[in-house]
Design a protein around this motif. Sequence first.
Motif, PDB file in Angstrom:
ATOM      1  N   PHE A 212       2.480 -16.086  -9.180  1.00  7.95           N
ATOM      2  CA  PHE A 212       1.963 -16.629  -7.921  1.00  7.95           C
ATOM      3  C   PHE A 212       2.033 -18.142  -7.949  1.00  7.95           C
ATOM      4  CE2 PHE A 212       0.294 -12.406  -7.744  1.00  7.95           C
ATOM      5  CZ  PHE A 212       0.217 -12.114  -6.390  1.00  7.95           C
ATOM      6  N   ASP A 213       2.389 -18.714  -6.803  1.00  6.21           N
ATOM      7  CA  ASP A 213       2.450 -20.160  -6.657  1.00  6.21           C
ATOM      8  C   ASP A 213       2.004 -20.495  -5.231  1.00  6.21           C
ATOM      9  OD1 ASP A 213       2.860 -22.810  -7.310  1.00  6.21           O
ATOM     10  OD2 ASP A 213       4.983 -22.574  -7.782  1.00  6.21           O
ATOM     11  N   VAL A 214       1.715 -21.761  -4.989  1.00  9.88           N
ATOM     12  CA  VAL A 214       1.246 -22.178  -3.669  1.00  9.88           C
ATOM     13  C   VAL A 214       2.384 -22.057  -2.663  1.00  9.88           C
ATOM     14  CG1 VAL A 214       0.281 -24.079  -2.320  1.00  9.88           C
ATOM     15  CG2 VAL A 214      -0.454 -23.732  -4.681  1.00  9.88           C
ATOM     16  N   GLY A 215       2.088 -21.372  -1.559  1.00  7.50           N
ATOM     17  CA  GLY A 215       3.060 -21.205  -0.485  1.00  7.50           C
ATOM     18  C   GLY A 215       2.409 -21.502   0.852  1.00  7.50           C
ATOM     19  N   LYS A 216       3.103 -21.196   1.927  1.00 10.03           N
ATOM     20  CA  LYS A 216       2.594 -21.464   3.275  1.00 10.03           C
ATOM     21  C   LYS A 216       1.283 -20.735   3.569  1.00 10.03           C
ATOM     22  CE  LYS A 216       7.259 -21.810   5.137  1.00 10.03           C
ATOM     23  NZ  LYS A 216       8.215 -21.186   6.044  1.00 10.03           N
ATOM     24  N   ARG A 217       1.103 -19.572   2.983  1.00 13.38           N
ATOM     25  CA  ARG A 217      -0.065 -18.746   3.287  1.00 13.38           C
ATOM     26  C   ARG A 217      -1.064 -18.677   2.133  1.00 13.38           C
ATOM     27  NH1 ARG A 217       1.378 -14.900   7.713  1.00 13.38           N
ATOM     28  NH2 ARG A 217       3.459 -15.500   8.328  1.00 13.38           N
ATOM     29  N   GLY A 218      -0.996 -19.624   1.216  1.00 11.34           N
ATOM     30  CA  GLY A 218      -1.873 -19.608   0.051  1.00 11.34           C
ATOM     31  C   GLY A 218      -1.065 -19.278  -1.189  1.00 11.34           C
ATOM     32  N   LEU A 219      -1.717 -18.647  -2.161  1.00 10.53           N
ATOM     33  CA  LEU A 219      -1.006 -18.266  -3.377  1.00 10.53           C
ATOM     34  C   LEU A 219      -0.112 -17.075  -3.076  1.00 10.53           C
ATOM     35  CD1 LEU A 219      -3.808 -18.716  -6.029  1.00 10.53           C
ATOM     36  CD2 LEU A 219      -1.731 -20.071  -5.769  1.00 10.53           C
ATOM     37  N   MET A 220       1.179 -17.251  -3.305  1.00  6.69           N
ATOM     38  CA  MET A 220       2.169 -16.239  -2.946  1.00  6.69           C
ATOM     39  C   MET A 220       3.041 -15.877  -4.138  1.00  6.69           C
ATOM     40  SD  MET A 220       3.402 -17.896   0.700  1.00  6.69           S
ATOM     41  CE  MET A 220       4.866 -16.900   0.738  1.00  6.69           C
ATOM     42  N   SER A 221       3.551 -14.647  -4.108  1.00  6.31           N
ATOM     43  CA  SER A 221       4.482 -14.171  -5.115  1.00  6.31           C
ATOM     44  C   SER A 221       5.560 -13.353  -4.414  1.00  6.31           C
ATOM     45  CB  SER A 221       3.762 -13.280  -6.129  1.00  6.31           C
ATOM     46  OG  SER A 221       4.691 -12.626  -6.968  1.00  6.31           O
ATOM     47  N   TYR A 222       6.795 -13.553  -4.817  1.00  9.94           N
ATOM     48  CA  TYR A 222       7.862 -12.708  -4.303  1.00  9.94           C
ATOM     49  C   TYR A 222       7.991 -11.490  -5.205  1.00  9.94           C
ATOM     50  CZ  TYR A 222       8.932 -16.294  -1.006  1.00  9.94           C
ATOM     51  OH  TYR A 222       8.834 -17.181   0.032  1.00  9.94           O
ATOM     52  N   TYR A 223       8.336 -10.364  -4.618  1.00 10.43           N
ATOM     53  CA  TYR A 223       8.460  -9.146  -5.408  1.00 10.43           C
ATOM     54  C   TYR A 223       9.912  -8.697  -5.473  1.00 10.43           C
ATOM     55  CZ  TYR A 223       8.071  -6.827  -0.824  1.00 10.43           C
ATOM     56  OH  TYR A 223       8.245  -6.431   0.475  1.00 10.43           O
ATOM     57  N   HIS A 224      10.173  -7.815  -6.430  1.00 12.37           N
ATOM     58  CA  HIS A 224      11.523  -7.333  -6.707  1.00 12.37           C
ATOM     59  C   HIS A 224      12.111  -6.666  -5.473  1.00 12.37           C
ATOM     60  CE1 HIS A 224      14.770  -5.123  -8.674  1.00 12.37           C
ATOM     61  NE2 HIS A 224      14.632  -5.961  -9.683  1.00 12.37           N
ATOM     62  N   LYS A 225      13.377  -6.914  -5.220  1.00 10.14           N
ATOM     63  CA  LYS A 225      14.037  -6.405  -4.008  1.00 10.14           C
ATOM     64  C   LYS A 225      14.070  -4.886  -3.921  1.00 10.14           C
ATOM     65  CE  LYS A 225      18.464  -6.616  -6.205  1.00 10.14           C
ATOM     66  NZ  LYS A 225      19.835  -6.567  -6.154  1.00 10.14           N
ATOM     67  N   ASP A 226      13.945  -4.179  -5.049  1.00 10.60           N
ATOM     68  CA  ASP A 226      13.993  -2.722  -5.020  1.00 10.60           C
ATOM     69  C   ASP A 226      12.643  -2.063  -4.728  1.00 10.60           C
ATOM     70  OD1 ASP A 226      16.695  -2.504  -5.419  1.00 10.60           O
ATOM     71  OD2 ASP A 226      16.553  -2.309  -7.587  1.00 10.60           O
ATOM     72  N   ILE A 227      11.601  -2.851  -4.582  1.00 16.27           N
ATOM     73  CA  ILE A 227      10.296  -2.276  -4.226  1.00 16.27           C
ATOM     74  C   ILE A 227      10.349  -1.876  -2.754  1.00 16.27           C
ATOM     75  CG2 ILE A 227       7.824  -2.729  -3.965  1.00 16.27           C
ATOM     76  CD1 ILE A 227       8.750  -2.552  -6.864  1.00 16.27           C
ATOM     77  N   ILE A 228       9.983  -0.656  -2.484  1.00 12.48           N
ATOM     78  CA  ILE A 228       9.975  -0.185  -1.098  1.00 12.48           C
ATOM     79  C   ILE A 228       8.545   0.176  -0.701  1.00 12.48           C
ATOM     80  CG2 ILE A 228      12.330   0.703  -1.198  1.00 12.48           C
ATOM     81  CD1 ILE A 228      11.046   3.543  -1.318  1.00 12.48           C
ATOM     82  N   PRO A 229       8.231   0.099   0.581  1.00 11.32           N
ATOM     83  CA  PRO A 229       6.921   0.545   1.033  1.00 11.32           C
ATOM     84  C   PRO A 229       6.739   2.034   0.749  1.00 11.32           C
ATOM     85  CG  PRO A 229       8.008  -0.766   2.727  1.00 11.32           C
ATOM     86  CD  PRO A 229       9.027  -0.483   1.662  1.00 11.32           C
ATOM     87  N   THR A 230       5.590   2.386   0.235  1.00 19.23           N
ATOM     88  CA  THR A 230       5.272   3.786  -0.045  1.00 19.23           C
ATOM     89  C   THR A 230       4.002   4.173   0.690  1.00 19.23           C
ATOM     90  OG1 THR A 230       4.040   3.203  -2.055  1.00 19.23           O
ATOM     91  CG2 THR A 230       6.377   3.728  -2.318  1.00 19.23           C
ATOM     92  N   LEU A 231       3.818   5.453   0.854  1.00 24.63           N
ATOM     93  CA  LEU A 231       2.610   5.974   1.503  1.00 24.63           C
ATOM     94  C   LEU A 231       1.773   6.736   0.483  1.00 24.63           C
ATOM     95  CD1 LEU A 231       4.011   7.431   4.870  1.00 24.63           C
ATOM     96  CD2 LEU A 231       3.125   5.134   4.413  1.00 24.63           C
ATOM     97  N   THR A 232       0.484   6.740   0.724  1.00 22.08           N
ATOM     98  CA  THR A 232      -0.418   7.521  -0.110  1.00 22.08           C
ATOM     99  C   THR A 232      -0.241   9.004   0.215  1.00 22.08           C
ATOM    100  OG1 THR A 232      -2.730   7.864  -0.714  1.00 22.08           O
ATOM    101  CG2 THR A 232      -2.307   7.195   1.543  1.00 22.08           C
ATOM    102  N   PRO A 233      -0.370   9.878  -0.768  1.00 24.55           N
ATOM    103  CA  PRO A 233      -0.220  11.317  -0.500  1.00 24.55           C
ATOM    104  C   PRO A 233      -1.215  11.851   0.535  1.00 24.55           C
ATOM    105  CG  PRO A 233      -0.147  10.891  -2.850  1.00 24.55           C
ATOM    106  CD  PRO A 233      -0.534   9.601  -2.194  1.00 24.55           C
ATOM    107  N   GLU A 234      -2.327  11.153   0.737  1.00 20.40           N
ATOM    108  CA  GLU A 234      -3.327  11.590   1.715  1.00 20.40           C
ATOM    109  C   GLU A 234      -2.949  11.228   3.156  1.00 20.40           C
ATOM    110  OE1 GLU A 234      -4.239  10.032  -1.210  1.00 20.40           O
ATOM    111  OE2 GLU A 234      -5.011  11.848  -2.150  1.00 20.40           O
ATOM    112  N   ASP A 235      -1.931  10.407   3.331  1.00 23.95           N
ATOM    113  CA  ASP A 235      -1.502   9.990   4.664  1.00 23.95           C
ATOM    114  C   ASP A 235      -0.901  11.178   5.403  1.00 23.95           C
ATOM    115  OD1 ASP A 235       0.327   8.885   6.767  1.00 23.95           O
ATOM    116  OD2 ASP A 235      -0.302   6.975   5.907  1.00 23.95           O
ATOM    117  N   LYS A 236      -1.224  11.333   6.678  1.00 23.52           N
ATOM    118  CA  LYS A 236      -0.708  12.462   7.468  1.00 23.52           C
ATOM    119  C   LYS A 236       0.812  12.422   7.607  1.00 23.52           C
ATOM    120  CE  LYS A 236      -1.308  10.142  11.812  1.00 23.52           C
ATOM    121  NZ  LYS A 236      -1.615  10.073  13.145  1.00 23.52           N
ATOM    122  N   ASN A 237       1.413  11.251   7.441  1.00 20.68           N
ATOM    123  CA  ASN A 237       2.865  11.108   7.552  1.00 20.68           C
ATOM    124  C   ASN A 237       3.580  11.205   6.209  1.00 20.68           C
ATOM    125  OD1 ASN A 237       2.769  10.565  10.386  1.00 20.68           O
ATOM    126  ND2 ASN A 237       1.998   8.528   9.870  1.00 20.68           N
TER     127      ASN A 237
END
Length: 158
Positions: free
Chosen positions: A123-148
Amino acid sequence: MIFTNLFKISDFEPVDLNERFVVNLYNRCLPTSTTTDFEPSTLMAKPNYFNVVDRLQFDKHKLKKEKKTIMYLMGQLRDVHKHKYLVLDHSILKYDGTQWTQNRDAELALLHLCKACDLIEPFDVGKRGLMSYYHKDIIPTLTPEDKNFKSWYKKQFG
């Protein structure tokens, strides 16, 4: 995509991002007296932003075994669903806007696991506070409890 292929392995089970699970996962990955290979984690680009433990070490073999789960949990963070970066102050929020923890130690435990697995930058100082970039292969995931979840999982992983 490497990330997607990880979730096709039969020993992976999707889990909900929650404080208890993260703390248990963190504790499982800590080194013991028998640990021979260590993986460091440093969350802050510049030391001493906070009075928190910034440098930790984990058992490299345990981390490797848990990496799929760590990636999956990270994919449930709100910023992964909305941005290409994480804001430290937002890392307690799941993609649906709910808090997965109110405990700063649990939040930092997840972030340290992610850093030790090389999934995020320090983490480093960015426009929105302390920010970190994450690996390009990380995709959004859903919790198993989500209806979708079922339709999302089938679409993502077949």
